[in-house]
Design an enzyme around this catalytic site. Structure first.
Site, PDB file in Angstrom:
ATOM      1  N   CYS A 112      39.977  12.380 -28.264  1.00 51.40           N
ATOM      2  CA  CYS A 112      39.470  11.046 -28.618  1.00 51.40           C
ATOM      3  C   CYS A 112      40.219  10.417 -29.777  1.00 51.40           C
ATOM      4  CB  CYS A 112      37.994  11.158 -28.942  1.00 51.40           C
ATOM      5  SG  CYS A 112      37.108  11.714 -27.505  1.00 51.40           S
ATOM      6  N   LYS A 119      33.569   1.715 -29.450  1.00 50.38           N
ATOM      7  CA  LYS A 119      33.872   3.148 -29.295  1.00 50.38           C
ATOM      8  C   LYS A 119      35.303   3.461 -29.767  1.00 50.38           C
ATOM      9  CE  LYS A 119      34.405   7.257 -27.565  1.00 50.38           C
ATOM     10  NZ  LYS A 119      33.660   8.456 -27.751  1.00 50.38           N
TER      11      LYS A 119
HETATM   12  N1  SAJ Z   1      40.600  16.274 -38.741  1.00 48.80           N
HETATM   13  C1  SAJ Z   1      41.346  16.330 -39.905  1.00 48.80           C
HETATM   14  N2  SAJ Z   1      40.769  15.968 -41.081  1.00 48.80           N
HETATM   15  C2  SAJ Z   1      39.475  15.554 -41.157  1.00 48.80           C
HETATM   16  C3  SAJ Z   1      38.701  15.508 -39.973  1.00 48.80           C
HETATM   17  C4  SAJ Z   1      39.293  15.863 -38.775  1.00 48.80           C
HETATM   18  O1  SAJ Z   1      42.519  16.692 -39.890  1.00 48.80           O
HETATM   19  O2  SAJ Z   1      39.017  15.253 -42.262  1.00 48.80           O
HETATM   20  C5  SAJ Z   1      41.195  16.644 -37.453  1.00 48.80           C
HETATM   21  C6  SAJ Z   1      40.516  17.808 -36.771  1.00 48.80           C
HETATM   22  O3  SAJ Z   1      40.997  19.033 -37.194  1.00 48.80           O
HETATM   23  C7  SAJ Z   1      40.834  17.527 -35.309  1.00 48.80           C
HETATM   24  C8  SAJ Z   1      40.794  16.013 -35.223  1.00 48.80           C
HETATM   25  O4  SAJ Z   1      41.006  15.561 -36.552  1.00 48.80           O
HETATM   26  O5  SAJ Z   1      42.126  17.978 -34.960  1.00 48.80           O
HETATM   27  C9  SAJ Z   1      39.533  15.394 -34.687  1.00 48.80           C
HETATM   28  O6  SAJ Z   1      38.409  16.175 -34.981  1.00 48.80           O
HETATM   29  P1  SAJ Z   1      36.956  15.638 -35.314  1.00 48.80           P
HETATM   30  O7  SAJ Z   1      36.104  16.815 -35.509  1.00 48.80           O
HETATM   31  O8  SAJ Z   1      36.964  14.678 -36.442  1.00 48.80           O
HETATM   32  O9  SAJ Z   1      36.540  14.748 -34.037  1.00 48.80           O
HETATM   33  P2  SAJ Z   1      36.404  15.058 -32.469  1.00 48.80           P
HETATM   34  O10 SAJ Z   1      37.669  14.591 -31.794  1.00 48.80           O
HETATM   35  O11 SAJ Z   1      35.963  16.450 -32.196  1.00 48.80           O
HETATM   36  O12 SAJ Z   1      35.213  14.077 -32.048  1.00 48.80           O
HETATM   37  C10 SAJ Z   1      35.364  12.715 -32.192  1.00 48.80           C
HETATM   38  C11 SAJ Z   1      34.171  12.149 -32.920  1.00 48.80           C
HETATM   39  N3  SAJ Z   1      34.432  10.798 -33.361  1.00 48.80           N
HETATM   40  C12 SAJ Z   1      34.313  10.447 -34.654  1.00 48.80           C
HETATM   41  O13 SAJ Z   1      34.065  11.222 -35.544  1.00 48.80           O
HETATM   42  C13 SAJ Z   1      34.569   8.995 -34.939  1.00 48.80           C
HETATM   43  C14 SAJ Z   1      32.950  12.173 -32.035  1.00 48.80           C
HETATM   44  O14 SAJ Z   1      31.850  11.512 -32.645  1.00 48.80           O
HETATM   45  C15 SAJ Z   1      33.246  11.475 -30.703  1.00 48.80           C
HETATM   46  O15 SAJ Z   1      32.161  11.608 -29.821  1.00 48.80           O
HETATM   47  C16 SAJ Z   1      34.438  12.149 -30.059  1.00 48.80           C
HETATM   48  O16 SAJ Z   1      35.548  12.085 -30.973  1.00 48.80           O
HETATM   49  C17 SAJ Z   1      34.734  11.380 -28.807  1.00 48.80           C
HETATM   50  O17 SAJ Z   1      34.533  11.939 -27.726  1.00 48.80           O
HETATM   51  O18 SAJ Z   1      35.090  10.207 -28.915  1.00 48.80           O
END
Ligand code: SAJ
Length: 404
Positions: A253, A199
């Site tokens: 996360c 995880k």
């Molecule tokens: N972000 C970027 N660039 C990207 C992708 C995301 O700057 O290309 C930023 C987003 O704006 C945000 C952060 O990263 O601030 C995280 O956003 P996210 O949408 O990628 O992820 P989370 O935190 O909403 O959800 C994550 C997910 N994990 C993965 O993608 C590995 C989700 O599957 C998990 O269930 C969740 O964390 C968790 O609870 O662990």
């Protein structure tokens, strides 16, 4: 086979999980220590909105889901309580998981299974949870880390692959049949320590890849190149998939889990630490860009600068570890006060300078820094077209927009 399942913790993960299990024919009791939340759920008010949750909730009510403030006797317990993050120590605080598991142990019968979905750092179950089980009692532990992403919770509950970490094969199979009643993805069985590590590794992988995109942004800024064009072209390569740069990484996360590895393996987690530092430096980089743009336009009045978006990503109301909040901390350090903030999803005032009215925010801001790509701003191009815009998310389709 149908089971009696008690889901403990009815937040973003627990509630949808309880509803979907009920929808799949199990007898489900949802428990939360927040009596007000339990009352609201009993009285037909679901606590947050997500695509598809309304229908599930209504069907679950018809199928007689129950909501309680105490744990109840059941075959299987799913623990989905929050794990607060201590920003200073860079550690997760397992106290809610510990107390939830303790409440279960106090009332459950021998032969029960406790599946922990909450995010925990590797080793937490052996260190903090296993010792809670009194000698001679037959209570099985497992870790089934949640993987869903806010904004697509219901869809991903059904479609994502899942990991089940358990000590015994028969327990893993029991859980597999339960999760398999709604999950269409592959369900992989492993041991508890591997599940815990996996995880954290998943979220760390993503953090590192976002950091790469963010570092490229800084390099391209210095080289006077368009990073989005560079990434777009590089991604044509069949084995390249660079993520999207942004103003930082928030959420509970991705911006948190990598610290567990840094904390536990300080001499080994080098890339991981560098990635964390790069992503954490992005709000400051936004401020540097803002300063350059202000100079270029001869605008030095901070009270005419508006930051759009307080949440950690688009179209959700979650502000945990959000880049905008990190940026505000940075501004305070530089004794820069008086900017405007607005977020359509944040209905309570949480920061100084926050406006509750979009029009007022627009009127008061000559420079708008788009920190979050909520649909609202993308659909309000006409309202902002005469402003100076710094678009940190590359979503505003206007000419003369500044980027990172
Ligand atoms: N972000 C970027 N660039 C990207 C992708 C995301 O700057 O290309 C930023 C987003 O704006 C945000 C952060 O990263 O601030 C995280 O956003 P996210 O949408 O990628 O992820 P989370 O935190 O909403 O959800 C994550 C997910 N994990 C993965 O993608 C590995 C989700 O599957 C998990 O269930 C969740 O964390 C968790 O609870 O662990």
């Amino acid at each position: 086979m149908k089971y009696r399942i008690n889901v403990v913790g009815l937040g973003y993960i627990g509630l949808p999980t309880a509803l979907i299990l009920c929808d799949s024919g199990h007898e489900v009791i949802g428990t939360d220590c927040n009596a007000q939340l339990v009352n609201e759920l009993r009285e037909n008010q679901k606590s947050f909105s997500e695509d598809g949750i309304g229908e599930l909730y209504n069907r679950a009510l018809n199928k007689s889901i129950r909501f309680e403030t105490e744990c109840v006797d059941a075959d299987v317990y799913i623990v989905a309580v929050p794990t607060p993050y201590d920003e200073v120590q860079k550690k997760i605080d397992p106290r809610y998981v510990i107390s939830a598991v303790q409440s279960v142990i106090d009332i459950c019968h021998d032969g029960s299974v406790i599946a922990i979905e909450s995010t925990i750092s590797p080793g937490t179950i052996d260190k903090h949870i296993r010792p809670l089980i009194p000698a001679g009692r037959d209570i099985e532990l497992s870790h089934v880390p949640e993987r869903i992403i806010p904004g697509r919770i219901i869809r991903e509950l059904r479609s994502n692959s899942r990991t089940i970490g358990a000590d015994r094969e028969d327990i893993a199979q029991k859980l597999k049949s339960i999760y398999g009643s709604f999950c269409e993805g592959e369900i992989v069985i492993t041991d508890i320590r591997t599940a815990e590590m996996t995880k954290v590794v998943e979220n760390t992988y993503r953090d590192i890849n976002i950091a790469f995109a963010n570092e490229l942004t800084k390099i391209c800024r210095q080289a006077d190149l368009d990073v989005y064009e560079v990434i777009r072209i590089a991604n044509k390569h069949p084995r390249v998939n660079i993520l999207t740069p942004g103003p930082g990484v928030g959420g509970h996360c991705i911006s948190v889990d990598p610290w567990f590895l840094v904390g536990e393996y300080p001499g080994l987690a080098n890339i991981i630490l560098a990635a964390r530092k790069i992503n954490d430096s992005m709000p400051e980089f936004v401020l540097e860009r803002l300063y350059t743009v202000m100079k270029e336009n001869d605008l030095f009045d901070i009270s005419r600068v508006g930051f759009y978006g307080l949440t950690y990503k688009e179209n959700v109301d979650d502000v945990r570890e959000s880049p905008t909040l990190q940026l505000i901390t940075s501004m305070k350090r530089h004794i820069a006060f008086g900017a405007n903030f607005y977020d359509p999803y944040v209905k309570k005032k949480i920061v100084d300078g926050q406006m509750m009215d979009f029009d007022e925010f627009i009127d008061r801001s000559d420079i708008i820094v788009v920190m979050v790509a909520h649909d609202q701003i993308k659909e309000s191009i006409d309202r902002i077209k005469d402003k100076i815009i710094i678009d940190t998310r590359n979503v505003i389709s206007l000419d003369n927009v500044y980027h990172l």
